[in-house]
Design a protein around this motif. Structure first.
Motif, mmCIF file in Angstrom:
data_model
loop_
_atom_site.group_PDB
_atom_site.id
_atom_site.type_symbol
_atom_site.label_atom_id
_atom_site.label_comp_id
_atom_site.label_asym_id
_atom_site.label_seq_id
_atom_site.Cartn_x
_atom_site.Cartn_y
_atom_site.Cartn_z
ATOM 1 N N LYS A 1 -7.017 114.586 -16.318
ATOM 2 C CA LYS A 1 -6.869 114.476 -14.868
ATOM 3 C C LYS A 1 -7.270 113.063 -14.449
ATOM 4 N N ASP B 1 -2.108 112.646 -10.576
ATOM 5 C CA ASP B 1 -2.797 113.889 -10.935
ATOM 6 C C ASP B 1 -3.218 113.908 -12.395
ATOM 7 N N GLU B 2 -2.286 113.693 -13.295
ATOM 8 C CA GLU B 2 -2.540 113.892 -14.717
ATOM 9 C C GLU B 2 -1.654 112.973 -15.540
ATOM 10 N N GLU C 1 -0.855 120.286 -16.443
ATOM 11 C CA GLU C 1 0.581 120.065 -16.357
ATOM 12 C C GLU C 1 1.034 119.539 -17.707
ATOM 13 N N GLN D 1 -7.717 111.803 -11.498
ATOM 14 C CA GLN D 1 -8.624 111.729 -10.341
ATOM 15 C C GLN D 1 -9.980 112.379 -10.604
#
Length: 165
Positions: A49, A67-68, A131, A51
């Motif tokens: 991740k 995000d990822e 994800e 963030q």
């Protein structure tokens, strides 16, 4: 007797997640202790991740991957350093070198396709699902799939403890 499972007073999910992340740290630590050379055909896809607290990556990567993202440790990496709760590594992105610092708690997947081994993690206790990416994002010379699946009997371990609602 009821169908509901009682709430555990022992945080089993957190304990298991922490123990499995220690596997990643130990593997990376062994590679770092050999000067950063991977034995045989081993190579790693690490999804994290962007963030998450403690992640330190260049701003252009955070913008591109809000995000990822997935990175590859194979041929072109340097300065792999492993700490108690994080690792840092040098990689190139479109021929631009960068140093990434990634806490183990930010990792959502770790795969070594050479031996069909993989771990998937919760990014936090907030029920975040990783994800899956078709390709890793740093410069990689091969086209291996970054995430193995367990449907074919592989060694992928998925740990998914859902929170009781």
């Amino acid at each position: 007797m009821t169908d509901e499972t009682p709430d555990s007073l022992i945080p089993y999910d957190e304990i298991v997640q922490e123990a499995l992340r220690a596997v990643v740290g130990r593997v990376l630590g062994q590679v770092a202790s050999t000067g950063g050379s991977l034995p045989g055909n081993h190579h790693f896809y690490i999804t994290f991740k962007t963030q998450a607290p403690g992640v330190d990556i260049p701003a252009h990567l955070k913008t591109r991957f809000p995000d990822e993202m997935t990175i590859v440790l194979q041929n072109k990496f340097w300065d792999l350093n492993v700490g108690e709760d994080h690792f840092s590594v040098g990689l190139t992105f479109n021929q631009v070198p960068a140093i990434l610092m990634i806490p183990f708690a930010a990792i959502t997947a770790f795969v070594d396709p050479a031996v069909d081994f993989g771990l998937q993690f919760q990014a936090s206790v907030e029920d975040m699902e990783p994800e899956l990416h078709d390709e890793a994002e740093n410069d990689s010379p091969d086209g291996d799939s970054p995430i193995a699946t367990s449907e074919d009997g592989s060694n992928v371990v998925t740990v998914d403890f859902g929170r009781k609602k």
